[in-house]
Write an enzyme that holds these catalytic residues in place. Structure first.
Site, PDB file in Angstrom:
ATOM      1  N   PRO A 246       0.781  -1.250   0.000  1.00 47.38           N
ATOM      2  CA  PRO A 246       0.000   0.000   0.000  1.00 47.38           C
ATOM      3  C   PRO A 246       0.810   1.298   0.000  1.00 47.38           C
ATOM      4  O   PRO A 246       0.773   2.072   0.960  1.00 47.38           O
ATOM      5  CB  PRO A 246      -0.837  -0.130   1.281  1.00 47.38           C
ATOM      6  CG  PRO A 246       0.037  -0.928   2.199  1.00 47.38           C
ATOM      7  CD  PRO A 246       0.763  -1.917   1.321  1.00 47.38           C
ATOM      8  N   CYS A 247       1.489   1.555  -1.111  1.00 44.79           N
ATOM      9  CA  CYS A 247       2.238   2.811  -1.201  1.00 44.79           C
ATOM     10  C   CYS A 247       1.300   4.024  -1.210  1.00 44.79           C
ATOM     11  O   CYS A 247       1.730   5.149  -0.965  1.00 44.79           O
ATOM     12  CB  CYS A 247       3.144   2.809  -2.432  1.00 44.79           C
ATOM     13  SG  CYS A 247       2.322   2.431  -3.982  1.00 44.79           S
TER      14      CYS A 247
END
Length: 282
Positions: A246-247
């Site tokens: 989850p950047c």
């Protein structure tokens, strides 16, 4: 009169030039520090603040890049080691595993023995291409420019792998996060190719809870690289598995959403979607 900041910048710029010009002799920390008239302790701290990585890591990146260029000419592993200033193929092997996340032989054959299944799927945020090996998901990206372009970008990551247009169970389980039980993200198997540094940053990203956010500086500190926000930001941008790693949960310290490889509008939408899911799960 120059400010201390300007003087520090000049010293680091000089140190970077020194390392670039002399990496074949593999200078150690003391030699590099002496070149810019600093103690090893102060040089190490200053270099990390300005460059985002330690002098040793920077030297490793320079060496690995040169070795890759040598291998791309068809040279042997021994030749690549010699031309890079390493004592033998053992050190070349250790360097590649640390910096590239693979052995020199694996780099040279470009993943020839790797079998990758790939497929396209629709998500609430657009079409994606998803790819998997027997170990797990190795690639996920939004296919905004169409399937042909998306597949070409996948092949650029694993140029010599054998590709199969197959939807497998590993992919299906991963895609369930968009339509069913998104809370079981940590149960999805991943097969990641990256440096030790990148892998550590991506592993830290996975610990950010769905619906939560963090900053680049906080992420750097949690990953064990406090003060290396710029280098951590680069690792975030090179994330090969969109959404699952989850950047999108990393924002600027000012509270601004910041950049996202697949667009800030999509980043806002994903953050809002996750926040809503987290709220209703309470």
């Amino acid at each position: 009169m120059e400010t201390q900041q300007a003087l520090d910048y000049k010293r680091i710029a000089e140190a970077i030039s020194f390392l670039k010009e002399n990496f074949k002799s593999q200078p150690n920390l003391e030699e590099a520090a002496a070149h810019v008239h600093l103690s090893p302790f102060h040089f190490q701290r200053m270099f990390r603040e300005w460059a985002g990585v330690s002098p040793k890591q920077f030297l490793q990146y320079l060496s690995a890049t040169h070795a890759k260029n040598i291998l791309n000419t068809g040279a042997t592993l021994l030749d690549a080691a010699f031309e890079t200033g390493l004592s033998g193929t053992g050190r070349l092997h250790d360097l590649f595993v640390k910096v590239e996340g693979m052995t020199p032989g694996e780099y040279k054959n470009g993943g020839t023995l790797l079998h990758i299944n790939y497929a396209f799927a629709d998500t609430p945020f657009g079409s994606v291409i998803i790819a998997s090996t027997a170990k797990g998901i190795c690639y996920l990206a939004f296919a905004d420019e169409g399937p042909e372009k998306a597949f070409a970008q996948l092949k650029a990551v694993f140029p010599n792998a054998q590709y199969h247009p197959v939807v497998d169970l590993i992919q299906q389980n991963a895609l369930f996060v968009f339509s069913q039980d998104w809370s079981k993200l940590d149960e999805i198997k991943l097969h990641l190719k990256g440096t030790d540094f990148q892998i550590k940053v991506w592993e830290t990203l996975l610990k950010i809870p769905a619906g939560g956010l963090t900053t680049y500086s906080n992420l750097a500190a949690k990953a064990g690289y406090e003060g290396a926000s710029r280098a951590v930001g680069t690792a975030v941008a090179n994330n090969p598995v969109a959404f699952l790693i989850p950047c999108h949960r990393v924002i600027k310290s000012t509270g601004e959403i910041g950049q996202y490889h697949w667009g800030s509008i999509r980043k806002n939408a994903i953050i809002g979607w996750e926040a809503s899911k987290a709220h209703h799960a309470i």
